[in-house]
Write an enzyme that holds these catalytic residues in place. Sequence first.
Site, short mmCIF file in Angstrom:
data_model
loop_
_atom_site.label_atom_id
_atom_site.label_comp_id
_atom_site.label_asym_id
_atom_site.label_seq_id
_atom_site.Cartn_x
_atom_site.Cartn_y
_atom_site.Cartn_z
N HIS A 202 3.94 -4.71 -4.75
CA HIS A 202 3.33 -4.57 -3.42
C HIS A 202 4.31 -4.96 -2.33
CE1 HIS A 202 0.11 -5.93 -0.36
NE2 HIS A 202 0.25 -4.63 -0.29
N ASN B 260 -2.35 -11.27 1.12
CA ASN B 260 -3.62 -10.90 1.76
C ASN B 260 -4.74 -11.87 1.41
OD1 ASN B 260 -2.53 -8.81 3.18
ND2 ASN B 260 -3.03 -7.26 1.62
N SER C 96 -2.56 -1.88 -2.37
CA SER C 96 -2.80 -3.15 -1.67
C SER C 96 -4.17 -3.71 -1.98
CB SER C 96 -2.62 -2.98 -0.17
OG SER C 96 -3.24 -1.80 0.28
N GLU D 293 5.44 -8.44 -3.66
CA GLU D 293 4.66 -9.11 -4.70
C GLU D 293 4.76 -8.32 -6.01
OE1 GLU D 293 1.07 -10.98 -2.02
OE2 GLU D 293 0.92 -8.88 -2.55
P1 NAI Z 1 0.68 7.48 3.56
O1 NAI Z 1 -0.60 8.21 3.79
O2 NAI Z 1 1.59 7.24 4.73
O3 NAI Z 1 1.53 8.23 2.45
C1 NAI Z 1 0.99 8.65 1.24
C2 NAI Z 1 1.84 9.81 0.72
O4 NAI Z 1 1.43 10.10 -0.59
C3 NAI Z 1 1.70 11.08 1.54
O5 NAI Z 1 3.00 11.57 1.87
C4 NAI Z 1 0.98 12.03 0.61
O6 NAI Z 1 1.39 13.37 0.80
C5 NAI Z 1 1.36 11.52 -0.75
N1 NAI Z 1 0.40 11.76 -1.81
C6 NAI Z 1 -0.95 11.65 -1.76
N2 NAI Z 1 -1.48 11.92 -2.97
C7 NAI Z 1 -0.46 12.18 -3.81
C8 NAI Z 1 -0.37 12.48 -5.20
N3 NAI Z 1 -1.46 12.56 -5.95
N4 NAI Z 1 0.86 12.67 -5.73
C9 NAI Z 1 1.97 12.58 -4.97
N5 NAI Z 1 1.93 12.30 -3.65
C10 NAI Z 1 0.74 12.10 -3.07
O7 NAI Z 1 0.28 6.11 2.87
P2 NAI Z 1 1.07 4.72 2.89
O8 NAI Z 1 0.66 3.95 4.08
O9 NAI Z 1 2.50 4.97 2.65
O10 NAI Z 1 0.42 3.98 1.65
C11 NAI Z 1 0.74 4.29 0.32
C12 NAI Z 1 0.23 3.22 -0.61
O11 NAI Z 1 0.79 1.96 -0.22
C13 NAI Z 1 -1.28 3.02 -0.61
O12 NAI Z 1 -1.67 2.66 -1.90
C14 NAI Z 1 -1.47 1.85 0.35
O13 NAI Z 1 -2.65 1.13 0.11
C15 NAI Z 1 -0.26 1.01 0.02
N6 NAI Z 1 0.20 0.10 1.06
C16 NAI Z 1 0.24 0.49 2.37
C17 NAI Z 1 0.69 -0.38 3.35
C18 NAI Z 1 0.77 0.04 4.77
O14 NAI Z 1 0.94 -0.83 5.65
N7 NAI Z 1 0.68 1.33 5.08
C19 NAI Z 1 1.13 -1.76 3.01
C20 NAI Z 1 1.14 -2.04 1.59
C21 NAI Z 1 0.65 -1.15 0.67
#
Ligand code: NAI
Length: 506
Positions: free
Chosen positions: A144, A194, A123, A156
Amino acid sequence: MSSSNTIHQIGVVGGGAMGRGIVQLLAQAGHQVYCFDAFEGAAAGAVEFVIGKIRRGVEKGSLSAAEFERICSSIHVCAALSDLAGCSIVIEAIVEDLEAKRQLFRALESVVADTAILASNTSSLTVAEIAAACARAQRVAGLHFFNPVPLMKVAEVVAAVRTSDATVQTLHALIDGAGHRAVITADQPGFLVNHAGRGLYTEGLRVVEEQVASPADVDNLLRDAAGFRMGPFELLDLTGLDVSSRVMTSIYEQFQHEPRFRPSSLVPPRVAAGLYGRKTGEGWYVYDGDRKQTGSPRLIPALSAGMTVWIDPQATGAGALAALASAAGVRCVDEPARADLLIVQPWGTDATTTAIERGLDASRCVALDPLPPFERHRTLMLTASTTGTARDAALALLASDGTPVTVINDSPGFVVQRVLATIVNIAANIAQRGIASVEDLEDAVMLGLGYPYGPLSWGDRIGGERVLAVLRQMQAATGDPRYRPSAWLVRRVGLGISLLTPEAKR
Ligand code: NAI
């Protein structure tokens, strides 16, 4: 089922909040989805969670048992990254850390076919920086999504500088086929949604900084008078000021200190104090569990007998104001000198300046915002010298038919005019810079931010010339370049054409 008729094997890396939503959306769209997470058991947990969500459809009767079985059998838990070898598209949703994403993309390149597409759900990072780690940057793009993915019906597709058209088109068709609106955006800070959403926060904070209104009053005005689902301070409390503060700073930094995105100095001390919002029990509001505590409503004073009012004959709502006064038994007079109360309705000018320019006694003068519908909500703005008697008389009159009234201090553009003008101006500049097409910009803002109109259509509804007047007068009053109007707006207003008009073809 995918309307593009192409069934893909799709890898989703990261089984967190976003990864789960992406798995669900794409499995329901008919694809074979393979989920991998670096942490043991996390991918299985994510798939179990998704299946539980889909099962609810069967319980509610919106999904047949056979369809449920089919979808479940299309979701696969992967024990190793190499299990993604057969995927034609891999979507990354891991931790928001550039080095972690670069390492993952490099590792993915050694697993998947040369033709496979690699997409990041980042993001805030620049997609080109992730792509730079890859041997084939043309197959890397941003994709995104918004949280919760199945319900937020927009994604996006971020075309980084080296992303190929074919990559963009394949991702566009994938999203389209899943029933979401795919919008294409350049790899610029905040992408589209955003970026366009900045104005609500920056201008809302500026209004509070200038002591024009309290956070609760700003929220009430923007929600009830302007039609936003939530005000900026309610939104900041929901997201968490710790998170939002980082986003505000990062977008400002990435835009090379563009004044339109300058963060407010009100924020860092509140972050330091732990006033994050709902998650800490206190932010701009105090919470009792999940419930926002609200202050007691302002008492409406009684109308004084024999009161007289002068209504500016130039006022947009002069007729409606006169009818209100007549119904309340308040006599309208033609001579400002003979009235207890003077009401003006300026566009983009503060009440004090309006009184001075019109030769009116500022101590008896108030301004009513002409923008919000008169019957919905009224903003009463005071000059720097309006007396308490004149304020109470105006409040009593304006609330006499039961319509809510918010009293604010002097501000060129009240609250609603200046916040909407800021949002329209930022959108105009997104269009000017070709970050997205006008249609994609409009749809992305409505679907991603829940605004009642696309920002340029909103500008048209207000009137482009009024938006421009508000910005020019804000710029003149404050000397702040954040209000400088975008060339897109200036040119279309000058020509008298819709703000939705695209650029002529070169
Ligand atoms: P989260 O923390 O809920 O999940 C991330 C997951 O990735 C975890 O299950 C973790 O174990 C896993 N992980 C971490 N490092 C890893 C690796 N090297 N290889 C494989 N798995 C790995 O995070 P979330 O909220 O799902 O966000 C994920 C991405 O999406 C980020 O880049 C965030 O900026 C983006 N994003 C998040 C939004 C939100 O509202 N939470 C909205 C739009 C984008």
